[in-house]
Design a protein around this motif. Structure first.
Motif, PDB file in Angstrom:
ATOM      1  N   UNK A 253     -11.881   9.918   0.654  1.00  0.00           N
ATOM      2  CA  UNK A 253     -11.911  10.138   2.046  1.00  0.00           C
ATOM      3  C   UNK A 253     -11.811   8.844   2.865  1.00  0.00           C
ATOM      4  N   UNK A 254     -12.697   7.797   2.294  1.00  0.00           N
ATOM      5  CA  UNK A 254     -12.726   6.630   3.226  1.00  0.00           C
ATOM      6  C   UNK A 254     -11.492   5.906   2.900  1.00  0.00           C
ATOM      7  N   UNK A 255     -10.864   5.817   1.716  1.00  0.00           N
ATOM      8  CA  UNK A 255      -9.708   5.191   1.477  1.00  0.00           C
ATOM      9  C   UNK A 255      -8.426   5.814   2.381  1.00  0.00           C
ATOM     10  N   UNK A 256      -8.259   7.096   2.562  1.00  0.00           N
ATOM     11  CA  UNK A 256      -7.420   7.853   3.293  1.00  0.00           C
ATOM     12  C   UNK A 256      -7.654   7.823   4.571  1.00  0.00           C
ATOM     13  N   UNK A 257      -8.405   7.446   5.161  1.00  0.00           N
ATOM     14  CA  UNK A 257      -8.678   7.707   6.797  1.00  0.00           C
ATOM     15  C   UNK A 257      -7.604   7.111   7.522  1.00  0.00           C
ATOM     16  N   UNK A 258      -7.487   7.305   8.522  1.00  0.00           N
ATOM     17  CA  UNK A 258      -6.489   6.915   9.571  1.00  0.00           C
ATOM     18  C   UNK A 258      -7.220   5.702  10.282  1.00  0.00           C
ATOM     19  N   UNK A 259      -6.664   4.406  10.356  1.00  0.00           N
ATOM     20  CA  UNK A 259      -7.307   3.418  10.924  1.00  0.00           C
ATOM     21  C   UNK A 259      -6.307   2.786  11.985  1.00  0.00           C
ATOM     22  N   UNK A 260      -7.146   2.426  12.972  1.00  0.00           N
ATOM     23  CA  UNK A 260      -6.387   1.749  14.089  1.00  0.00           C
ATOM     24  C   UNK A 260      -5.535   0.661  13.583  1.00  0.00           C
ATOM     25  N   UNK A 261      -4.234   0.542  14.528  1.00  0.00           N
ATOM     26  CA  UNK A 261      -3.354  -0.747  14.553  1.00  0.00           C
ATOM     27  C   UNK A 261      -3.988  -1.760  14.214  1.00  0.00           C
ATOM     28  N   UNK A 262      -3.384  -2.886  13.244  1.00  0.00           N
ATOM     29  CA  UNK A 262      -3.766  -4.066  13.050  1.00  0.00           C
ATOM     30  C   UNK A 262      -2.722  -5.028  13.216  1.00  0.00           C
ATOM     31  N   UNK A 263      -3.010  -6.265  13.796  1.00  0.00           N
ATOM     32  CA  UNK A 263      -2.046  -7.286  14.092  1.00  0.00           C
ATOM     33  C   UNK A 263      -1.134  -7.590  12.817  1.00  0.00           C
ATOM     34  N   UNK A 264      -1.590  -7.648  11.500  1.00  0.00           N
ATOM     35  CA  UNK A 264      -0.731  -8.131  10.534  1.00  0.00           C
ATOM     36  C   UNK A 264      -0.342  -6.848   9.655  1.00  0.00           C
ATOM     37  N   UNK A 265      -0.332  -5.844  10.200  1.00  0.00           N
ATOM     38  CA  UNK A 265      -0.041  -4.529   9.489  1.00  0.00           C
ATOM     39  C   UNK A 265       1.559  -4.828   8.939  1.00  0.00           C
ATOM     40  N   UNK A 266       1.876  -4.183   7.788  1.00  0.00           N
ATOM     41  CA  UNK A 266       3.443  -4.205   7.743  1.00  0.00           C
ATOM     42  C   UNK A 266       3.600  -3.135   6.615  1.00  0.00           C
ATOM     43  N   UNK A 267       4.901  -2.675   6.534  1.00  0.00           N
ATOM     44  CA  UNK A 267       5.252  -1.638   5.600  1.00  0.00           C
ATOM     45  C   UNK A 267       5.620  -2.144   4.139  1.00  0.00           C
ATOM     46  N   UNK A 268       5.263  -1.294   3.116  1.00  0.00           N
ATOM     47  CA  UNK A 268       5.665  -1.779   1.784  1.00  0.00           C
ATOM     48  C   UNK A 268       6.949  -2.541   1.533  1.00  0.00           C
ATOM     49  N   UNK A 269       8.058  -1.651   2.293  1.00  0.00           N
ATOM     50  CA  UNK A 269       9.377  -2.130   1.949  1.00  0.00           C
ATOM     51  C   UNK A 269       9.726  -3.528   2.583  1.00  0.00           C
ATOM     52  N   UNK A 270       8.797  -3.817   3.544  1.00  0.00           N
ATOM     53  CA  UNK A 270       9.232  -5.405   4.112  1.00  0.00           C
ATOM     54  C   UNK A 270       8.562  -6.350   3.248  1.00  0.00           C
ATOM     55  N   UNK A 271       7.633  -6.062   2.214  1.00  0.00           N
ATOM     56  CA  UNK A 271       6.989  -7.056   1.483  1.00  0.00           C
ATOM     57  C   UNK A 271       7.800  -7.959   0.840  1.00  0.00           C
ATOM     58  N   UNK A 272       8.842  -7.590   0.060  1.00  0.00           N
ATOM     59  CA  UNK A 272       9.580  -8.482  -0.874  1.00  0.00           C
ATOM     60  C   UNK A 272      10.573  -9.520   0.006  1.00  0.00           C
ATOM     61  N   UNK A 273      10.579  -9.389   1.229  1.00  0.00           N
ATOM     62  CA  UNK A 273      11.180 -10.322   2.095  1.00  0.00           C
ATOM     63  C   UNK A 273      10.269 -11.206   2.739  1.00  0.00           C
ATOM     64  N   UNK A 274       9.162 -10.848   2.621  1.00  0.00           N
ATOM     65  CA  UNK A 274       7.889 -11.725   3.259  1.00  0.00           C
ATOM     66  C   UNK A 274       8.161 -11.447   4.816  1.00  0.00           C
ATOM     67  N   UNK A 275       8.397 -10.315   5.550  1.00  0.00           N
ATOM     68  CA  UNK A 275       8.674 -10.351   6.792  1.00  0.00           C
ATOM     69  C   UNK A 275       7.099 -10.611   7.754  1.00  0.00           C
TER      70      UNK A 275
END
Length: 415
Positions: A253-275
């Motif tokens: 339940x804690x793992x799946x809670x909705x968290x507030x936006x973060x300055x360094x958040x990113x989507x998984x499909x951007x990680x290979x290009x290190x965006x």
């Protein structure tokens, strides 16, 4: 020349030296900065609670990584060196694990040494080995779990097969006991075993498929649950048997809670290009501007994508499982994040995937070693040059001023 040839014929010695050298380098200036960095603000207090058995803290994650940080603090004190020492051991084990996995896939010590060198120069292993975070331990146990399970396929006797298989399953359980994101690899191991054994019945000699899957599940889950033993001795709100399984649902339940936006958040499909890499630290410490940047070595992270593509192409031509394995590991490790129900993602979640990219690179360079004819050595020099270039913002070296980051931020999204 004869001594060099003898060294290259002794992979266990070479691997041990790789681990030792990595550990010694990771220890240099480990106490800098002398303050909590990034997620250390969560995990060091949680480790203190584990050390003192005071009560549950940071309950959204399993206990093992925090137990290891606590053990390090018990040995070396509640100081920066004590917070981070266990991470250096995990980092050295990760570099050695890359060596071992490449050795299993290629059978060549030179390729394994190249893999270990690339792991060390990848930036991410270096940064994670010097910070008290859970992912460092997850990666080490996960990588060695894969190594030992693969090693079990070549065991000479039925007893050795079973022992190695159970050891590999236990290591995957320990990885999951650091962070749940290691859990899917248990299923990956089961699928890989069934697929490979079907086409190569000589592997895992004497290990029945039903027994293999049962052992994989029972040993990994049992090992995971054993790591909760210290929680039964908390002075406040101790764990009890009837709550152990329901407690996993609380964690979910804690793992799946909705968290507030973060300055360094990113989507998984951007990680290979290190965006969107992450500044773990960028502020004055001890009166000097310092920075710690969680970013990958561009030559390795982007070059690794080419290696994955070429390995898939080579597999189509050769049908070699050894060529396919590292490419599939990278793909599977990334696609996990497309399915995990987390509201926020961060580049450091890509850490295990980056390690599999390194393995893919080493295997690809070895496969085309005849065609490359020395170009692989030039590539290693480029990787090393980039390590030297980025080093000041990988290990919190003193910087000239608050605007020094512009030297390394090649793109606006890197700021």
């Amino acid at each position: 020349m004869a001594e060099r040839t003898a060294f290259l014929k002794r992979p266990m010695l070479a691997g041990a030296l790789v681990a030792l050298v990595s550990e010694l380098i990771f220890l240099v200036r480990l106490g800098v900065p002398n303050k909590l960095v990034f997620d250390e603000v969560h995990y060091v207090p949680a480790a203190r609670a584990m050390r003192d058995l005071s009560g549950p803290t940071n309950i959204e994650h399993p206990l093992l990584a925090k137990e290891l940080i606590a053990l390090s603090m018990a040995w070396f004190g509640d100081v920066p060196f004590g917070w981070r020492f266990a991470s250096t051991v995990a980092g050295a084990a990760t570099v050695a694990g890359v060596f071992a996995l490449v050795q299993l896939l290629t059978g060549r010590v030179r390729a394994s040494l190249i893999g270990a060198a690339l792991a060390f120069m990848s930036f991410t292993v270096f940064v994670q080995a010097r910070i008290a975070m859970l992912d460092t331990f997850l990666a080490a146990f996960l990588l060695w779990g894969i190594v030992v399970l693969a090693w079990s396929a070549r065991a000479p006797t039925r007893g050795h097969v079973h022992a190695r298989w159970c050891a590999g399953a236990a290591l995957l359980g320990l990885a999951t006991a650091c962070k749940w994101t290691a859990g899917p690899y248990v299923a990956f191991a089961a699928v890989a075993y069934l697929r490979l054994r079907h086409g190569h019945p000589e592997r895992w000699r004497g290990l029945n498929p039903v027994v293999a899957i049962a052992l994989l599940g029972i040993v990994s889950v049992g090992t995971y649950l054993l790591t909760f033993a210290p929680a039964f001795f908390y002075t406040s709100d101790p764990m009890i048997w009837s709550r152990l399984i329901p407690f996993q649902l609380e964690m979910y339940a804690r793992q799946t809670q909705v968290l507030p936006p973060h300055t360094y958040q990113s989507n998984w499909y951007t990680w290979p290009l290190m965006q969107r890499p992450i500044w773990y630290l960028y502020e004055p410490v001890d009166g000097v501007q310092r920075g710690i940047w969680m970013i990958g070595n561009p030559a390795i992270m982007w070059g690794g994508l080419v290696a994955v593509a070429t390995l898939f192409w080579a597999w189509v031509k050769t049908n070699s499982a050894q060529l396919l394995a590292p490419a599939l590991l990278w793909v599977a490790s990334l696609l996990i994040w497309a399915l995990i129900p987390k509201s926020l993602g961060f580049y450091y979640y890509y850490f295990p995937s980056g390690i599999f990219l390194v393995v893919a690179l080493a295997v690809a360079l070895d496969h085309w070693r005849t065609s490359l004819r020395g170009w692989d050595e030039l590539y290693l020099l480029v990787c090393f040059a980039l390590l030297v270039y980025f080093l000041p913002v990988l290990c919190a070296e003193p910087l000239t001023d608050a605007g020094a980051f512009r030297r390394w931020t090649w793109f606006s999204s890197w700021v």
